[in-house]
Design a protein around this motif. Structure first.
Motif, short mmCIF file in Angstrom:
data_model
loop_
_atom_site.label_atom_id
_atom_site.label_comp_id
_atom_site.label_asym_id
_atom_site.label_seq_id
_atom_site.Cartn_x
_atom_site.Cartn_y
_atom_site.Cartn_z
N LYS A 194 48.95 43.56 40.99
CA LYS A 194 48.24 44.54 41.17
C LYS A 194 46.59 43.84 41.92
CE LYS A 194 49.12 47.58 37.58
NZ LYS A 194 48.66 48.17 36.03
N LEU A 195 46.84 42.56 41.71
CA LEU A 195 45.35 41.94 42.25
C LEU A 195 45.57 41.59 43.55
CD1 LEU A 195 44.52 39.49 39.28
CD2 LEU A 195 43.49 41.90 39.76
N ASN A 196 46.89 41.80 44.31
CA ASN A 196 47.08 41.26 45.59
C ASN A 196 46.84 42.45 46.58
OD1 ASN A 196 48.30 40.83 47.99
ND2 ASN A 196 49.99 39.91 47.17
N PRO A 197 45.83 42.07 47.41
CA PRO A 197 45.44 43.27 48.23
C PRO A 197 46.42 43.88 49.38
CG PRO A 197 44.29 41.20 49.16
CD PRO A 197 45.15 40.80 47.76
N GLN A 198 47.50 42.98 49.52
CA GLN A 198 48.71 43.74 50.21
C GLN A 198 49.12 44.97 49.45
OE1 GLN A 198 51.11 40.29 50.65
NE2 GLN A 198 50.54 40.10 52.83
#
Length: 57
Positions: free
Chosen positions: A20-24
């Motif tokens: 969830k923290l990955n901007p992708q």
């Protein structure tokens, strides 16, 4: 990201896990298309696949 090819009900899906923290991961919410690039010993792409013959591969 590592991808797994799964067959479900006669259709093929690329499945992965994105934090969830990955901007992708946010891009999947707004885009219906993605580009998946596969590498491996069978990954050679002939220049004949392009619209002009002498493209670098």
């Amino acid at each position: 990201m590592p991808l797994i090819l799964e067959n479900k009900n006669g259709k093929q899906f690329l499945v992965d896990h994105v934090s969830k923290l990955n901007p992708q991961g946010d891009s999947f919410k707004t885009n219906e298309e993605i580009l998946a690039i596969f590498q491996g010993i069978n990954a050679y792409i002939s220049s004949s696949w392009y619209d002009h013959e002498h493209a670098p591969t």
